[in-house]
Design a protein around this motif. Structure first.
Motif, PDB file in Angstrom:
ATOM      1  N   ILE A  88       0.449  -0.005 -11.499  1.00 24.02           N
ATOM      2  CA  ILE A  88       0.215  -0.744 -12.740  1.00 24.02           C
ATOM      3  C   ILE A  88       1.544  -1.109 -13.389  1.00 24.02           C
ATOM      4  O   ILE A  88       2.422  -0.270 -13.537  1.00 24.02           O
ATOM      5  N   SER A  89       1.655  -2.372 -13.785  1.00 28.55           N
ATOM      6  CA  SER A  89       2.785  -2.843 -14.582  1.00 28.55           C
ATOM      7  C   SER A  89       2.264  -3.240 -15.952  1.00 28.55           C
ATOM      8  O   SER A  89       1.156  -3.779 -16.070  1.00 28.55           O
ATOM      9  N   LEU A  90       3.045  -2.977 -16.981  1.00 28.39           N
ATOM     10  CA  LEU A  90       2.721  -3.402 -18.333  1.00 28.39           C
ATOM     11  C   LEU A  90       3.628  -4.546 -18.727  1.00 28.39           C
ATOM     12  O   LEU A  90       4.829  -4.529 -18.419  1.00 28.39           O
ATOM     13  N   ILE A  91       3.070  -5.532 -19.415  1.00 29.99           N
ATOM     14  CA  ILE A  91       3.880  -6.626 -19.937  1.00 29.99           C
ATOM     15  C   ILE A  91       3.522  -6.866 -21.389  1.00 29.99           C
ATOM     16  O   ILE A  91       2.350  -6.768 -21.773  1.00 29.99           O
ATOM     17  N   TYR A  92       4.546  -7.126 -22.176  1.00 31.49           N
ATOM     18  CA  TYR A  92       4.365  -7.520 -23.570  1.00 31.49           C
ATOM     19  C   TYR A  92       5.208  -8.766 -23.756  1.00 31.49           C
ATOM     20  O   TYR A  92       6.379  -8.808 -23.351  1.00 31.49           O
TER      21      TYR A  92
ATOM     22  N   SER B 290      -8.397 -16.995 -27.281  1.00 28.66           N
ATOM     23  CA  SER B 290      -7.495 -18.080 -26.909  1.00 28.66           C
ATOM     24  C   SER B 290      -6.444 -17.658 -25.891  1.00 28.66           C
ATOM     25  O   SER B 290      -6.161 -18.397 -24.951  1.00 28.66           O
ATOM     26  N   THR B 291      -5.859 -16.483 -26.044  1.00 27.07           N
ATOM     27  CA  THR B 291      -4.847 -16.029 -25.082  1.00 27.07           C
ATOM     28  C   THR B 291      -5.480 -15.742 -23.732  1.00 27.07           C
ATOM     29  O   THR B 291      -4.989 -16.176 -22.694  1.00 27.07           O
ATOM     30  N   ALA B 292      -6.588 -15.015 -23.739  1.00 22.81           N
ATOM     31  CA  ALA B 292      -7.279 -14.718 -22.482  1.00 22.81           C
ATOM     32  C   ALA B 292      -7.712 -16.007 -21.794  1.00 22.81           C
ATOM     33  O   ALA B 292      -7.582 -16.144 -20.575  1.00 22.81           O
ATOM     34  N   ASN B 293      -8.199 -16.956 -22.557  1.00 24.27           N
ATOM     35  CA  ASN B 293      -8.613 -18.237 -22.006  1.00 24.27           C
ATOM     36  C   ASN B 293      -7.432 -18.972 -21.392  1.00 24.27           C
ATOM     37  O   ASN B 293      -7.521 -19.522 -20.289  1.00 24.27           O
ATOM     38  N   ALA B 294      -6.300 -18.971 -22.074  1.00 27.44           N
ATOM     39  CA  ALA B 294      -5.101 -19.640 -21.567  1.00 27.44           C
ATOM     40  C   ALA B 294      -4.585 -18.962 -20.301  1.00 27.44           C
ATOM     41  O   ALA B 294      -4.127 -19.626 -19.369  1.00 27.44           O
ATOM     42  N   VAL B 295      -4.660 -17.641 -20.243  1.00 24.22           N
ATOM     43  CA  VAL B 295      -4.221 -16.918 -19.046  1.00 24.22           C
ATOM     44  C   VAL B 295      -5.148 -17.222 -17.880  1.00 24.22           C
ATOM     45  O   VAL B 295      -4.705 -17.453 -16.756  1.00 24.22           O
TER      46      VAL B 295
ATOM     47  N   ALA C 286       0.808 -17.003 -22.361  1.00 21.85           N
ATOM     48  CA  ALA C 286       0.121 -17.328 -21.105  1.00 21.85           C
ATOM     49  C   ALA C 286       1.112 -17.719 -20.014  1.00 21.85           C
ATOM     50  O   ALA C 286       0.991 -17.269 -18.871  1.00 21.85           O
ATOM     51  N   ASP C 287       2.102 -18.518 -20.358  1.00 25.72           N
ATOM     52  CA  ASP C 287       3.092 -18.946 -19.359  1.00 25.72           C
ATOM     53  C   ASP C 287       3.866 -17.756 -18.798  1.00 25.72           C
ATOM     54  O   ASP C 287       4.102 -17.668 -17.589  1.00 25.72           O
ATOM     55  N   GLU C 288       4.274 -16.838 -19.673  1.00 29.75           N
ATOM     56  CA  GLU C 288       5.047 -15.685 -19.215  1.00 29.75           C
ATOM     57  C   GLU C 288       4.203 -14.764 -18.332  1.00 29.75           C
ATOM     58  O   GLU C 288       4.699 -14.220 -17.345  1.00 29.75           O
ATOM     59  N   ILE C 289       2.933 -14.599 -18.675  1.00 29.77           N
ATOM     60  CA  ILE C 289       2.050 -13.778 -17.838  1.00 29.77           C
ATOM     61  C   ILE C 289       1.838 -14.450 -16.494  1.00 29.77           C
ATOM     62  O   ILE C 289       1.914 -13.802 -15.448  1.00 29.77           O
TER      63      ILE C 289
END
Length: 144
Positions: free
Chosen positions: A34-38, A124-129, A93-96
Motif C-alpha cells: 500500500i502507498s499513501l498519497i496526499y 467531484s474528486t472521486a469522479n475526476a479520478v 486527479a491529475d497527480e493521482i
C-alpha cells in the motif's frame, strides 16, 4: 489472495480517511503493498482567496514538508511503510493519475462524500479520478 499488488490510497486529511485505509488493508496482500498519497493544491490556486495577506507567507515547499510529516504519522498508525508515503502538489486527479501510471498501481482507493447532483453519487474528486484511469478504482463511501 489479492489480485492487487500495488494499492494506492488517496488521503484527504479533512475527511474520514481511516475508513479508506481500512478498506485498502482488506484488499491489499499486505501493508507493504500500500502507498499513501496526499495532494496539496499549489499556492497559486488559493492565493486569490487570501486577499490582503502577504503572499510570501505561503510556501508550497513548507506545506509539502508539513503534509509529508502528517502522512508519515498516518502510515505509522496503520502499520504502513513510511517509505510508501507521497505528497504531490497540483491538481488532485491529475497527480493521482500520474502517480498511479508512473508507479504501476493496480488499484486506487479513495473516499467519496459527494453532496449534490452527480456529486451526490460519487463526489467531484472521486469522479475526476475515475475518468481517465486504466486502474481499478475503489470508492469508499464516507458517510452512511
Amino acid at each position: 489472495m489479492s489480485n492487487y499488488n500495488h494499492v494506492l490510497v488517496a488521503i484527504d486529511f479533512d475527511a474520514e480517511y481511516e475508513k479508506v485505509i481500512q478498506k485498502a488493508l482488506e484488499v491489499a496482500p499486505s501493508p507493504e503493498h500500500i502507498s499513501l498519497i496526499y495532494v496539496i493544491l499549489p499556492s497559486v490556486y488559493i492565493q486569490p482567496y487570501l486577499y490582503g495577506m502577504p503572499t510570501d507567507l505561503i510556501s508550497d515547499k513548507e506545506r509539502i514538508v508539513s503534509a509529508k510529516a502528517r502522512l508519515e504519522e498516518v502510515a505509522g498508525k496503520f502499520g504502513l511503510q513510511v517509505s510508501n508515503t507521497h505528497v504531490e502538489c497540483g491538481d488532485v486527479a491529475d497527480e493521482i493519475h500520474n502517480f498511479a501510471n508512473d508507479k504501476n498501481v493496480d488499484l486506487i482507493v479513495l473516499g467519496t462524500h459527494g453532496r449534490s447532483g452527480i456529486k451526490l453519487l460519487l463526489g467531484s474528486t472521486a469522479n475526476a479520478v475515475l475518468h481517465g484511469v486504466k486502474q481499478d478504482v475503489l470508492a469508499v463511501r464516507m458517510h452512511d
